[in-house]
Design a protein around this motif. Structure first.
Motif, PDB file in Angstrom:
ATOM      1  N   ARG A 134       0.788  -9.030  -3.045  1.00 41.43           N
ATOM      2  CA  ARG A 134       0.695  -7.806  -3.843  1.00 41.43           C
ATOM      3  C   ARG A 134       1.848  -6.860  -3.500  1.00 41.43           C
ATOM      4  O   ARG A 134       2.322  -6.808  -2.367  1.00 41.43           O
ATOM      5  N   ALA A 135       2.274  -6.121  -4.513  1.00 43.37           N
ATOM      6  CA  ALA A 135       3.424  -5.229  -4.354  1.00 43.37           C
ATOM      7  C   ALA A 135       3.168  -4.214  -3.239  1.00 43.37           C
ATOM      8  O   ALA A 135       2.113  -3.563  -3.210  1.00 43.37           O
ATOM      9  N   GLY A 136       4.119  -4.089  -2.333  1.00 39.15           N
ATOM     10  CA  GLY A 136       4.032  -3.094  -1.265  1.00 39.15           C
ATOM     11  C   GLY A 136       3.182  -3.487  -0.084  1.00 39.15           C
ATOM     12  O   GLY A 136       3.017  -2.690   0.850  1.00 39.15           O
ATOM     13  N   ALA A 137       2.614  -4.703  -0.089  1.00 33.78           N
ATOM     14  CA  ALA A 137       1.751  -5.117   1.026  1.00 33.78           C
ATOM     15  C   ALA A 137       2.564  -5.261   2.309  1.00 33.78           C
ATOM     16  O   ALA A 137       3.688  -5.743   2.299  1.00 33.78           O
ATOM     17  N   VAL A 138       1.962  -4.821   3.416  1.00 31.69           N
ATOM     18  CA  VAL A 138       2.594  -4.917   4.736  1.00 31.69           C
ATOM     19  C   VAL A 138       1.650  -5.678   5.665  1.00 31.69           C
ATOM     20  O   VAL A 138       0.461  -5.362   5.737  1.00 31.69           O
ATOM     21  N   THR A 139       2.179  -6.663   6.386  1.00 34.55           N
ATOM     22  CA  THR A 139       1.367  -7.464   7.299  1.00 34.55           C
ATOM     23  C   THR A 139       1.671  -7.066   8.739  1.00 34.55           C
ATOM     24  O   THR A 139       2.837  -6.940   9.124  1.00 34.55           O
TER      25      THR A 139
END
Length: 230
Positions: A134-139
């Motif tokens: 998904r757009a902008g997801a950070v792990t």
């Protein structure tokens, strides 16, 4: 029906009540039944790609004996009379061939004891990948106070979280999620498995996880496994 639910059904991760609901749905929704069949075929390919572990002596006979001794149970989980003799039925339509595959996978799970952990790993990995796309997801990697890895967290732009722990909670305990916003502490739910999704948290809040008794606690009763500032 959502693809998440259909995949969880194919992987055998739903409880009995949830599985029956899905099966009733599939009887009148052939397109969803076809999707489940595709998921089962993919899982079968993964299972068959693994080198089989040798069964201990007598395991096959012991399994057959356990099946013979298993009492019949109705939908209310009450014991009923012994099942009638097996009768040969006409061949099922091809559209329901996925049921036979599901039964085969169930027997593999009982016989080898390795399918369910593999299915769980596949399910967790699939859900994490969906969030990461998904757009902008950070792990982020989640660690304890000593730096030991506990799992990973995928954070979306609206502060929704997907948490994937490396291990399930210990027996007779659950993971409980918490939100700390200023001086306010609030529970965000409990989970018995490794994967949990959290609705949007407040900006500049802190996300935490503790181990609690089944059902959760009004306040944390153990040292947080992790605290993650947002």
């Amino acid at each position: 029906m959502s693809d998440d639910t259909l995949i969880a059904y194919a992987l055998g991760l739903l409880d009995d009540h949830e599985a029956r609901e899905v099966e009733r749905h599939l009887e009148s929704h052939p397109q969803d039944a076809a999707r489940v069949r595709e998921h089962l075929e993919s899982l079968t390919a993964v299972v068959l790609s693994e080198a089989p572990e040798p069964l201990p002596d007598g395991a096959e006979a012991a399994l057959l004996e356990r099946i013979r001794e298993q009492p019949s149970v109705d939908e209310d989980h009450e014991k009923v009379s012994a099942p009638p003799p097996i009768t040969t039925l006409p061949r099922r339509p091809r559209a329901r061939s996925w049921l036979a595959l599901a039964a085969t996978l169930a027997l593999l799970a009982v016989g080898f004891g390795a399918l369910r952990p593999l299915a769980t790993d596949l399910w967790v990995g699939w859900r994490v990948n969906r969030y990461q796309a998904r757009a902008g997801a950070v792990t982020e990697v989640l660690t304890d106070a000593g730096g030991e890895r506990l799992g990973q967290l995928v954070r979306l732009t609206d502060n929704r979280l997907l948490v994937a722990m490396d291990e399930p909670p210990p027996r007779r305990q659950v993971y409980q999620a918490w939100e700390i916003a200023g001086d306010t502490l609030s529970s965000r739910g409990t989970w018995q498995g490794r994967l949990f999704a959290i609705d949007p948290l407040a900006a500049n809040s802190t996300f935490g996880v503790t181990l609690e008794p089944p059902g959760g606690s009004a306040q944390p009763t153990s040292t947080p496994l992790l605290l993650f500032p947002l």
